[in-house]
Design a protein around this motif. Structure first.
Motif, PDB file in Angstrom:
ATOM      1  N   PRO A   1       0.834  -1.210   0.000  1.00  9.49           N
ATOM      2  CA  PRO A   1       0.000   0.000   0.000  1.00  9.49           C
ATOM      3  C   PRO A   1       0.871   1.264   0.000  1.00  9.49           C
ATOM      4  CG  PRO A   1       0.087  -0.926   2.202  1.00  9.49           C
ATOM      5  CD  PRO A   1       0.848  -1.871   1.322  1.00  9.49           C
ATOM      6  N   THR A   2       0.315   2.337  -0.534  1.00  9.32           N
ATOM      7  CA  THR A   2       0.923   3.671  -0.474  1.00  9.32           C
ATOM      8  C   THR A   2       2.406   3.620  -0.830  1.00  9.32           C
ATOM      9  OG1 THR A   2      -0.538   3.998   1.438  1.00  9.32           O
ATOM     10  CG2 THR A   2       0.916   5.829   0.855  1.00  9.32           C
ATOM     11  N   THR A   3       2.691   3.134  -2.011  1.00 11.54           N
ATOM     12  CA  THR A   3       4.072   2.911  -2.436  1.00 11.54           C
ATOM     13  C   THR A   3       4.340   3.659  -3.736  1.00 11.54           C
ATOM     14  OG1 THR A   3       4.138   0.768  -1.349  1.00 11.54           O
ATOM     15  CG2 THR A   3       5.747   1.123  -3.097  1.00 11.54           C
ATOM     16  N   ASP A   4       5.604   4.076  -3.894  1.00 12.26           N
ATOM     17  CA  ASP A   4       6.029   4.782  -5.105  1.00 12.26           C
ATOM     18  C   ASP A   4       6.804   3.829  -6.017  1.00 12.26           C
ATOM     19  OD1 ASP A   4       5.052   6.903  -3.663  1.00 12.26           O
ATOM     20  OD2 ASP A   4       7.022   7.777  -3.226  1.00 12.26           O
ATOM     21  N   VAL A   5       6.706   4.073  -7.314  1.00 13.12           N
ATOM     22  CA  VAL A   5       7.497   3.330  -8.295  1.00 13.12           C
ATOM     23  C   VAL A   5       8.118   4.328  -9.260  1.00 13.12           C
ATOM     24  CG1 VAL A   5       7.456   1.665 -10.182  1.00 13.12           C
ATOM     25  CG2 VAL A   5       6.094   1.244  -8.132  1.00 13.12           C
ATOM     26  N   LEU A   6       9.434   4.253  -9.405  1.00 10.94           N
ATOM     27  CA  LEU A   6      10.168   5.138 -10.302  1.00 10.94           C
ATOM     28  C   LEU A   6      10.547   4.382 -11.571  1.00 10.94           C
ATOM     29  CD1 LEU A   6      11.636   7.861 -10.873  1.00 10.94           C
ATOM     30  CD2 LEU A   6      13.653   6.859  -9.755  1.00 10.94           C
ATOM     31  N   VAL A   7      10.258   4.997 -12.715  1.00 12.31           N
ATOM     32  CA  VAL A   7      10.568   4.417 -14.026  1.00 12.31           C
ATOM     33  C   VAL A   7      11.590   5.305 -14.710  1.00 12.31           C
ATOM     34  CG1 VAL A   7       9.641   3.900 -16.314  1.00 12.31           C
ATOM     35  CG2 VAL A   7       8.309   3.335 -14.270  1.00 12.31           C
ATOM     36  N   GLN A   8      12.701   4.700 -15.125  1.00 11.32           N
ATOM     37  CA  GLN A   8      13.724   5.414 -15.867  1.00 11.32           C
ATOM     38  C   GLN A   8      14.272   4.539 -16.993  1.00 11.32           C
ATOM     39  OE1 GLN A   8      16.342   6.489 -12.467  1.00 11.32           O
ATOM     40  NE2 GLN A   8      16.179   8.612 -13.198  1.00 11.32           N
ATOM     41  N   ASN A   9      14.495   5.157 -18.160  1.00 15.14           N
ATOM     42  CA  ASN A   9      15.095   4.450 -19.294  1.00 15.14           C
ATOM     43  C   ASN A   9      14.359   3.163 -19.637  1.00 15.14           C
ATOM     44  OD1 ASN A   9      17.195   6.421 -19.422  1.00 15.14           O
ATOM     45  ND2 ASN A   9      18.232   5.349 -17.735  1.00 15.14           N
ATOM     46  N   GLY A  10      13.043   3.207 -19.509  1.00 13.89           N
ATOM     47  CA  GLY A  10      12.228   2.071 -19.884  1.00 13.89           C
ATOM     48  C   GLY A  10      12.209   0.934 -18.890  1.00 13.89           C
ATOM     49  N   LYS A  11      12.873   1.113 -17.735  1.00 12.56           N
ATOM     50  CA  LYS A  11      12.949   0.062 -16.726  1.00 12.56           C
ATOM     51  C   LYS A  11      12.385   0.553 -15.399  1.00 12.56           C
ATOM     52  CE  LYS A  11      15.329  -2.843 -19.319  1.00 12.56           C
ATOM     53  NZ  LYS A  11      14.794  -4.172 -19.743  1.00 12.56           N
ATOM     54  N   ILE A  12      12.017  -0.411 -14.563  1.00 14.86           N
ATOM     55  CA  ILE A  12      11.616  -0.079 -13.191  1.00 14.86           C
ATOM     56  C   ILE A  12      12.901   0.187 -12.413  1.00 14.86           C
ATOM     57  CG2 ILE A  12      10.504  -0.922 -11.095  1.00 14.86           C
ATOM     58  CD1 ILE A  12       8.812  -2.747 -12.994  1.00 14.86           C
ATOM     59  N   ALA A  13      13.060   1.413 -11.951  1.00  9.95           N
ATOM     60  CA  ALA A  13      14.314   1.808 -11.303  1.00  9.95           C
ATOM     61  C   ALA A  13      14.262   1.603  -9.795  1.00  9.95           C
ATOM     62  CB  ALA A  13      14.625   3.267 -11.618  1.00  9.95           C
ATOM     63  N   GLN A  14      13.157   1.999  -9.154  1.00 10.53           N
ATOM     64  CA  GLN A  14      13.048   1.894  -7.695  1.00 10.53           C
ATOM     65  C   GLN A  14      11.613   1.630  -7.297  1.00 10.53           C
ATOM     66  OE1 GLN A  14      15.413   5.777  -6.896  1.00 10.53           O
ATOM     67  NE2 GLN A  14      15.504   4.629  -4.972  1.00 10.53           N
ATOM     68  N   ILE A  15      11.461   0.959  -6.143  1.00  7.69           N
ATOM     69  CA  ILE A  15      10.149   0.743  -5.531  1.00  7.69           C
ATOM     70  C   ILE A  15      10.304   1.087  -4.062  1.00  7.69           C
ATOM     71  CG2 ILE A  15       8.302  -0.914  -5.066  1.00  7.69           C
ATOM     72  CD1 ILE A  15       9.609  -2.622  -7.364  1.00  7.69           C
ATOM     73  N   GLY A  16       9.468   1.926  -3.538  1.00  9.04           N
ATOM     74  CA  GLY A  16       9.575   2.284  -2.124  1.00  9.04           C
ATOM     75  C   GLY A  16       8.635   3.420  -1.783  1.00  9.04           C
ATOM     76  N   LYS A  17       8.822   3.956  -0.609  1.00 12.03           N
ATOM     77  CA  LYS A  17       7.978   5.055  -0.148  1.00 12.03           C
ATOM     78  C   LYS A  17       8.769   6.352  -0.164  1.00 12.03           C
ATOM     79  CE  LYS A  17       5.163   2.074   2.846  1.00 12.03           C
ATOM     80  NZ  LYS A  17       3.927   2.175   2.071  1.00 12.03           N
ATOM     81  N   ASN A  18       8.050   7.420  -0.508  1.00 14.21           N
ATOM     82  CA  ASN A  18       8.624   8.761  -0.506  1.00 14.21           C
ATOM     83  C   ASN A  18       9.874   8.871  -1.377  1.00 14.21           C
ATOM     84  OD1 ASN A  18       6.634   9.631   1.425  1.00 14.21           O
ATOM     85  ND2 ASN A  18       7.844   8.621   3.028  1.00 14.21           N
ATOM     86  N   LEU A  19       9.803   8.295  -2.569  1.00 16.33           N
ATOM     87  CA  LEU A  19      10.932   8.394  -3.495  1.00 16.33           C
ATOM     88  C   LEU A  19      11.047   9.824  -4.029  1.00 16.33           C
ATOM     89  CD1 LEU A  19      10.525   5.122  -5.616  1.00 16.33           C
ATOM     90  CD2 LEU A  19      11.937   5.485  -3.581  1.00 16.33           C
ATOM     91  N   THR A  20      12.267  10.208  -4.341  1.00 14.40           N
ATOM     92  CA  THR A  20      12.525  11.553  -4.872  1.00 14.40           C
ATOM     93  C   THR A  20      12.451  11.523  -6.394  1.00 14.40           C
ATOM     94  OG1 THR A  20      13.960  12.076  -3.009  1.00 14.40           O
ATOM     95  CG2 THR A  20      14.172  13.462  -4.978  1.00 14.40           C
ATOM     96  N   ALA A  21      11.685  12.442  -6.932  1.00 12.97           N
ATOM     97  CA  ALA A  21      11.549  12.512  -8.392  1.00 12.97           C
ATOM     98  C   ALA A  21      12.787  13.133  -8.998  1.00 12.97           C
ATOM     99  CB  ALA A  21      10.322  13.343  -8.758  1.00 12.97           C
ATOM    100  N   PRO A  22      13.422  12.467  -9.968  1.00  9.27           N
ATOM    101  CA  PRO A  22      14.580  13.055 -10.643  1.00  9.27           C
ATOM    102  C   PRO A  22      14.162  14.286 -11.450  1.00  9.27           C
ATOM    103  CG  PRO A  22      14.385  10.694 -11.090  1.00  9.27           C
ATOM    104  CD  PRO A  22      13.100  11.131 -10.466  1.00  9.27           C
ATOM    105  N   ALA A  23      15.140  15.082 -11.811  1.00  8.03           N
ATOM    106  CA  ALA A  23      14.870  16.266 -12.623  1.00  8.03           C
ATOM    107  C   ALA A  23      14.214  15.854 -13.934  1.00  8.03           C
ATOM    108  CB  ALA A  23      16.172  17.024 -12.896  1.00  8.03           C
ATOM    109  N   GLY A  24      13.146  16.542 -14.301  1.00  6.41           N
ATOM    110  CA  GLY A  24      12.461  16.275 -15.564  1.00  6.41           C
ATOM    111  C   GLY A  24      11.469  15.143 -15.501  1.00  6.41           C
TER     112      GLY A  24
END
Length: 1021
Positions: A591-614
């Motif tokens: 629940p209440t989890t963040d997923v970061l996608v970069q370069n077509g791949k799943i980069a990170q899964i966790g809570k309160n992830l920081t959004a990269p520039a752009g």
């Protein structure tokens, strides 16, 4: 000196023998002349890049002897002054069927009628009737006077012609359009080799699909190579010998559409052949991909007619793609030229050849320059087929093929006055007829209130006399400077049948006309017509460099159907925040989890992830994020699914017939599907090779292919392969029983093992030993089966009945291979323990049953029972509509059998990934895996769940927020195009009646090809 004189005499004699037809006796007096003509003071267009003003063209014996401004004219030359006229090279068409015999189309074998498995062609030819490289156009050519006349009037002087029949069509011939014996009009007997995806008049059952046509042609290339190296000692094969001879010629491949260009080029890459591709006129829709092939094109100008959309119900039968193609097709040549794709133009596929110039001028209106148009009709076609030493320009030693025109060739007011072919004159309008066009003050006797207006073309003037305010159309004939005029000046009188006719005879003197005439009452009068206003041509007609604003038209779509994109979607950096994440990993549902996608791949899964520039941030609060649904058994996005001509079609590849324009791609993205295995059907025991694609809406078939995936192949058991329901007429092909199906597998895998061993033995030889040895014959069917034995290709088998399921596992165990997946497998619950022991997975339906006898024992608990027995279970669609709700099909496993929600979800995600050997990159949300994700508005197993975003490799291919905008734009574009078609019809344009064509939704048993070649394919409205 005497020796020099004798040499000169001998050379002269040889020239005369070459010109005279000594092999044909003549009944009459021999009158041999040198055919020496000079055309002076002309504007000579040598080629598209070279124009000479006030120049001379000298021809002798049917060839060009000199061209230029300082040409010496020999004594005895027939000289024609062409001041004010132009000379162009005669046009060249390199995709013609001129002089070819009419194709006799008989009822085809296969389908639901009686099949024909063997060739009906007697002799030492290829086993398949559609392969006929031994056909030589030169051997069947017969000059056709009406056809030649039609083409000559358009300005053509030579064509490359061949029979448009079959997959390998043989060689073409270069012929002129002169009215002479065949031996005089034929310039070169063998010019190019020709190929297509159409079996033509062949009545043989195989191939019955586009992918079968590809496989047959590939096998022919390999067979011809084997025949050249060793096969001639094993058999005589006229076709393969001829096929090898064709390879020294330019190769021309005719395709049915823009994706056919890519399909043909793929074959060319495999065999080191750069095809010249005869296209269908829609390649502007995939310019980047077409350009990347490096192919030159032969492009028709058969632009579609507007649709008659006055009836609103009729209009609803016209797709957006059809409407847009009507509007944009005339821009195709200009867009090709702008992209730098070399092309020639052809009259092929025109409904009427007389439409050629109107359509070509339309292409010029849409941006094609006159220079580009001329090159595409002269130098480019000649260069493409290496006949530029004969035709295509007005250079020394080339054939004297040229046209004399009244004006710029591309002007609407131009008249082709003469067409000279190999030095022979064909007159279509008298070049000496004066151009009388203009407005004249006309006086007849004492009547001076008259005005004569002459418009139209120089060779086809139009006349009108204005009597006060009344317009009168006179009858006027002109012979050199002499005129004869008949007109009715007065209104009809009471009691008189017709008004009287005034008859005038006269001549031209400077810019005036004058003469004598007789009134209706017999009175003799004098008349004059003094030019008051010279004729003024339109801007377009007036000069080569005149410019006209190109018509406006809509924008391209990717793909070119309704709901297409104005631009291809691009990958982004995405941060999805605060979603309920279904990981399909040991972490379960987070629940209440963040997923970061970069370069077509799943980069990170966790809570309160920081959004990269752009990065684009997406709020997932209250929403569910899953990986994309994977459909293990699909038949969407294909032009055909069954090659049913033989018991085994292991040689065919579904990747050859992927249709990236299929609206079902978009619809299934809207249902959360991101990956599909596109399977062959179940028409035969051994089907074709699968294509695993990602549903990248707007990309080409090649870009949709999942890179690095293992190879799979479709097998089938049961009713379909033994043709239980095909009717008595079809019961010829082996097998006709379930026992026979088993024997098919034993026979084919035994042959495949022997084949594989032969290649392994050959490959084990040293370099010196290989030089002396004969390699085995390459067989693309056995290649696929050998890959199964070597664990490089894996089986998905259509199955229902437990006895046959057991049979195939025993066959596999005895021959040393494994069955990867049983699909359908509706009696899997009966043999689940044996499936688990064999290691085979099950890809099934949730609750389909009772649609034929084989499924009468199906139960809705099948998936759960197989899963509990240790079988990897997925739930598939096998249906374009069902694939849009596979999430709900998975939910049925919770209802029927008590499967947990997570495990049920895995049946449409992680489990099919495992069955496809893709779980290392797909099927769960884990760092490093492909970013194929779906953001749902609800629990994905709920009936209320709907994808809000469907993401593939970090690119958003479906966005629910964009749906309304796309629908609005689609309707606005349709409305705009409908109004444009209504205006076109009101303006006199020809129209066609809309035809309803329902899109074919394929299922396993569908045998027919997707479409007839060249037919517009149905897309979303």
């Amino acid at each position: 000196m005497r020796k020099l004189f004798l040499t000169a005499v001998l050379a002269w004699g040889i020239a005369q023998v070459g010109w005279s037809q000594v092999t044909f006796p003549r009944n009459g007096v021999y009158d041999e002349r040198s055919g020496l003509y000079a055309f002076t003071n002309a504007t000579i267009i040598v080629d598209s890049k070279t124009t000479l003003d006030g120049a001379t063209l000298l021809i002798r014996n049917g060839r060009i002897e000199a061209v230029g401004k300082t040409v010496s004219i020999p004594a005895g030359t027939v000289v024609t002054d062409l001041k004010g006229k132009r000379i162009y090279p005669s046009l060249v068409d390199i995709d013609s069927d001129y002089g070819m015999p009419a194709l006799q189309r008989n009822a085809p074998g296969g389908g639901r009628g009686a099949p024909q498995y063997d060739s009906n062609k007697k002799g030492a030819f290829n086993w398949n009737q559609a392969i006929q490289p031994e056909t030589e156009a030169s051997a069947v050519f017969k000059a056709n006077v009406p056809q030649a006349l039609e083409l000559r009037k358009l300005g053509f002087g030579a064509v490359v012609t061949h029979p448009h029949d079959g997959i390998a069509r043989g060689s073409s011939a270069l012929v002129t359009l002169a009215d002479d014996r065949e031996n005089l009009v034929m310039i070169r007997e063998r010019v190019s080799g020709h190929y297509s995806f159409s079996k033509g008049t062949s009545t043989q059952t195989y191939p019955n699909s586009p992918m079968g046509a590809v496989a047959l042609l590939r096998q022919t290339y390999y067979d011809a190579d084997w025949y050249k190296k060793a096969g001639k000692t094993a058999e005589a094969n006229i076709s393969l010998a001829a096929f090898n001879q064709l390879q020294s010629l330019p190769s021309v491949f005719e395709v049915p559409d823009k994706l056919g260009v890519l399909r043909a080029d793929k074959i060319g890459e495999e065999f080191g052949v750069q095809y010249i591709i005869k296209s269908a006129g829609d390649e502007y829709q995939r310019l980047d991909e077409v350009k990347a092939t490096g192919a030159s094109l032969i492009v028709p100008v058969n632009f579609p007619q507007a649709f008659d959309v006055e009836d609103a119900w009729d209009a609803d039968n016209v797709t957006l793609a059809e409407m847009k193609h009507w509007e944009m097709a005339p821009a195709n040549p200009a867009m090709l030229a702008k992209s730098g794709i070399p092309f020639a133009l052809t009259t092929a596929n025109l409904r009427n050849k007389t439409d050629f110039w109107a359509n070509l001028r339309k292409a010029i209106d849409y941006g094609l320059t006159e220079q580009q148009a001329l090159a595409a009709l002269t130098t480019t076609p000649a260069q493409l087929l290496k006949i530029d030493n004969e035709v295509g320009s007005l250079k020394t030693d080339l054939l004297a093929n040229f046209i004399i025109t009244s004006d710029n060739l591309f002007s609407p007011d131009n008249v082709i006055l003469e067409n000279w072919i190999r030095g022979k004159q064909y007159v279509y309008s008298d070049k000496n007829t004066p151009d009388l066009r203009g407005t004249y003050a006309l006086t007849i006797g004492d009547r001076s209130n008259l005005k004569l207006t002459i418009t139209g073309k120089p060779g086809k003037p139009e006349y009108q006399v204005l009597v006060d305010t009344v317009k009168v159309t006179p009858k006027i004939s002109v012979a050199n400077d002499l005129l004869s005029i008949q007109l009715q000046l007065d209104k009809k009188q009471p009691g008189v049948a017709t008004p009287g006719t005034t008859r005038l005879t006269g001549y031209r003197e400077g810019t005036s006309l004058k003469g004598e005439g007789e009134l209706p009452d017999g009175k003799t009068v004098k008349w004059t017509a003094v030019l008051s206003q010279p004729f003024s041509m339109t801007a377009t007609a007036k000069g080569d460099s005149a410019k006209k604003t190109a018509p406006e038209y809509g924008k391209l779509l990717f793909p070119f159907v309704g709901m297409g994109n104005l631009e291809k979607p691009k990958a982004q950096t995405l941060l999805i925040r605060n979603a309920t994440v279904w990981t399909n990993e040991k972490d379960g549902i987070l629940p209440t989890t963040d997923v970061l996608v970069q370069n077509g791949k799943i980069a990170q899964i966790g809570k309160n992830l920081t959004a990269p520039a752009g990065a684009q941030t997406i709020d997932g609060t209250g929403k569910h994020l899953t990986n994309g649904i994977i459909d293990e058994h699909s038949h969407i996005a294909l032009y055909s699914i069954n090659e049913g001509g033989q018991s085994s079609s292991a040689e065919v590849r579904m990747s050859d017939v992927v249709n990236s324009e299929d609206i079902n791609i978009y619809r299934q993205l809207a249902g959360g599907v991101t990956t599909s295995q596109l399977l062959h059907g179940s028409a035969n025991s051994i089907g074709g090779q699968s294509a695993i694609v990602k549903l990248k809406w707007g990309e080409s078939p090649q870009e949709m292919m999942l890179k690095g995936a293992d190879g799979f192949i479709k097998f089938a058991l049961g009713e379909n392969v033994k043709q239980s329901n095909w009717g008595d007429a079809v019961r010829i092909r082996f097998p006709q029983t379930r026992m026979g199906v088993e024997q098919v597998y034993f026979d084919h895998f035994t042959r495949a093992r022997e084949y594989d061993n032969a290649w392994k033995a050959y490959n084990a030889l040293s370099t010196k030993e290989k030089a002396r040895a004969v390699p085995p014959r390459r067989d693309v069917e056995l290649d696929a089966l050998a890959e199964i034995l070597n664990k490089k290709r894996f089986i998905t088998c259509h199955s229902y009945v437990q006895s046959e399921i057991n049979m195939l596992m025993k066959v596999a165990d005895s021959l040393g291979f494994k069955v990867n997946t049983f699909t359908h497998i509706l009696e899997g619950y009966k043999v689940a323990d044996k499936m688990a022991k064999h290691g085979v997975g099950g890809s099934t339906f949730a609750d389909w049953w009772a649609y034929k006898m084989e499924v009468k024992d199906a139960i809705p608990y099948n998936a759960a029972l197989m899963a509990r027995a240790g079988v990897t279970v997925s739930i598939n669609s096998d249906d374009a509509e069902m694939a849009r709700r596979l999430n709900q099909e998975a939910a049925k496993a919770v209802e029927y059998g008590g499967i947990s929600e997570e495990d049920a979800w895995k049946m449409v995600t992680l489990n099919p990934a495992k069955l496809l050997h893709l779980d290392n990159k797909l099927g769960s949300i884990r760092a490093g895996k492909d970013a194929d994700l779906v953001l749902w508005n609800n629990n994905p197993l709920a009936i209320y769940a709907r994808p809000e975003k469907t993401i593939i490799d970090g690119t958003v291919y479906f966005d629910a927020q964009d749906e309304d905008r796309k629908h609005d734009e689609l309707q606005k574009e349709r409305a705009r195009l409908i109004q444009k078609m209504l205006t076109a019809k009101a303006g006199g344009a020809q129209t066609q009646r809309p035809t309803f064509r329902r899109q074919r939704m394929f299922h396993c048993e569908d045998v027919e090809g997707a479409m007839a070649e060249g037919e517009e394919r149905q897309a979303e409205k």
